[in-house]
Design an enzyme around this catalytic site. Structure first.
Site, PDB file in Angstrom:
ATOM      1  N   LYS A  40      27.151  32.746  -5.388  1.00 24.49           N
ATOM      2  CA  LYS A  40      28.114  31.714  -4.982  1.00 24.49           C
ATOM      3  C   LYS A  40      27.807  31.249  -3.565  1.00 24.49           C
ATOM      4  O   LYS A  40      27.062  31.915  -2.839  1.00 24.49           O
ATOM      5  CB  LYS A  40      29.547  32.236  -5.114  1.00 24.49           C
ATOM      6  N   ARG A 139      44.895  36.740  -7.717  1.00 25.37           N
ATOM      7  CA  ARG A 139      44.210  35.474  -7.480  1.00 25.37           C
ATOM      8  C   ARG A 139      44.281  34.678  -8.774  1.00 25.37           C
ATOM      9  O   ARG A 139      44.932  33.658  -8.838  1.00 25.37           O
ATOM     10  CB  ARG A 139      42.761  35.800  -7.097  1.00 25.37           C
ATOM     11  N   TYR A 265      31.513  22.323  30.029  1.00 28.77           N
ATOM     12  CA  TYR A 265      32.864  21.744  29.975  1.00 28.77           C
ATOM     13  C   TYR A 265      33.879  22.679  30.618  1.00 28.77           C
ATOM     14  O   TYR A 265      33.784  23.901  30.476  1.00 28.77           O
ATOM     15  CB  TYR A 265      33.269  21.471  28.531  1.00 28.77           C
ATOM     16  N   MET A 313      28.643  20.695  21.614  1.00 26.22           N
ATOM     17  CA  MET A 313      28.470  20.318  20.206  1.00 26.22           C
ATOM     18  C   MET A 313      27.074  20.671  19.696  1.00 26.22           C
ATOM     19  O   MET A 313      26.922  21.225  18.610  1.00 26.22           O
ATOM     20  CB  MET A 313      28.742  18.824  20.012  1.00 26.22           C
TER      21      MET A 313
END
Ligand SMILES: *Cc1c(COP(=O)(O)O)cnc(C)c1O
Length: 372
Positions: A40, A139, A265, A313
């Site tokens: 998965k 679930r 920053y 970023m």
């Protein structure tokens, strides 16, 4: 002329290590138990197309997926064995997955009715696995401890009993005592199923247990375990499992900055002395979380160096003053090993506050993958 872009940051996938982890897992698998490899999240961010060839060479007959695109990728990679979905599908999803021959889970009357209709209308064989909650995840498994659950069970069996090939559950905890309770409860429920239906034990694959169950050393007594994390070296490195993904970037610039300079920053970092600082081509957009700001380390030329200031970023700043030979273009390991040194799983999990599976699925989707 066509150019292949040079990557800013990338994940290196080690097929040799995936194979080695598979060998270790198969070694500790209880005798007689089958092994389902969980693929998965595109093989936990590693790329299904990279993992399937290894499974083929080891004659692994079962894989687990969740989405239809994963089922398609598994078939496109040449896997002819059994694909099993690890959750309940919506009706549309199950219909859409027919070309990929996916075994589905069933645990509600609604799903059983839908499957029964589909099977009859199209004269199909869709092997189904009865998913039991067994007091566990709540679930999508059927809870047999309550009257309504047992009534649903009877309806499900009358609708699709002939299509049921497996009974499964997923253990919510692998702590010794909790796992023992789950295992006992699951076998209790499975026995109840055989007493209360015409299903025969010898026809049904009873499966449960994931990576942490496999390495727990506890007796699980199922016919098959479904494991992902061990294959990708995300847990129990003490048993020899090695991480199979390395996250890398490059030094793009090196500069001298005087004492008193602030970094990044919000000026969160301040130089107490003159430093050589390198800019590295990875940031939070590549999955290098802002939570790592001012806290993480990277490897340059095999040396651990501190990240200073906030994660931007697409860049981070690293103090390379301790290296005399750092150069623009140098590869930087932000997760994984370089020679004897490593930024390891424990460090990343502590820094991020999440588990390694969360990080590597994210990195594998946000960065190009290079197979080594
Ligand atoms: C993810 C998953 C597994 C595999 O879990 P790992 O801890 O990665 O081994 C097994 N079964 C189900 C139902 C799952 O969702």
């Amino acid at each position: 002329m066509k150019t292949t872009p040079l990557h800013s940051s990338w994940c290196e996938i080690s097929c040799a290590k995936i194979e080695q982890n598979l060998r270790i897992a198969l070694d500790i698998l209880p005798a007689g138990s089958r092994f389902c490899v969980v693929l998965k999240a595109d093989a936990y961010g590693h790329g299904i197309e990279n993992v399937v060839p290894i499974l083929l060479s080891h004659k692994i007959g079962y894989v687990g997926i969740t989405s239809n695109s994963e089922a398609m990728a598994v078939r496109e990679a040449g896997f002819g064995g059994t694909i099993m979905r690890l959750r309940t599908a919506t009706f549309d999803e199950a219909v859409n997955a027919l070309p990929f021959d996916v075994e589905e889970q069933v645990s509600t009357v609604e799903a059983a009715q839908a499957f029964a209709g589909l099977i009859k209308k199209r004269d199909l064989v869709i092997p189904l696995h009865l998913s039991l909650n067994a007091g566990g995840m709540s679930r999508d498994g059927l809870e047999l401890s309550i009257t309504s659950g047992r009534e649903s069970f009877a309806r499900i069996i009358s609708l699709v009993g002939d299509n049921i090939v497996g009974i499964c559950t997923h253990f919510p905890s692998n702590l010794t005592e909790e796992l023992q309770i789950s295992i006992t409860r699951f076998h209790h429920d499975v026995n109840w199923v055989f007493r209360n239906s015409s299903l025969r034990r010898e026809d049904i694959l009873v499966h449960g247990g994931s990576s942490l169950t496999l390495v727990s050393g506890q007796k699980v007594g199922t016919d098959m375990m479904r494991c992902g994390a061990v294959l990708y070296g995300l847990v129990r490195q003490d048993l020899g499992f090695q991480p199979t993904m390395t996250l890398k970037a490059r030094i793009t610039s090196i500069g001298r900055y005087p004492q008193g300079s602030t970094i990044g920053y919000d000026r969160s970092s301040l130089l107490s002395e003159d430093k050589m600082l390198a800019n590295i081509s990875i940031g939070y957009a590549n999955g290098y979380s802002r939570r790592f700001s001012d806290r993480s380390q990277v490897l340059v030329r095999g040396k651990q160096l501190p990240v200073l200031g906030k994660i931007s970023m697409n860049t981070i700043v690293v103090d390379v003053s301790a290296l005399t030979d750092a150069q623009v273009g140098d590869e930087v390991v932000v997760f994984g090993a370089y020679g004897e040194e490593a930024i390891n799983v424990r460090t990343m999990e502590d820094l991020s506050g999440t588990i390694m599976a969360d990080l590597c699925t994210d990195w594998g989707h946000r960065n190009p993958r290079i197979v080594t």
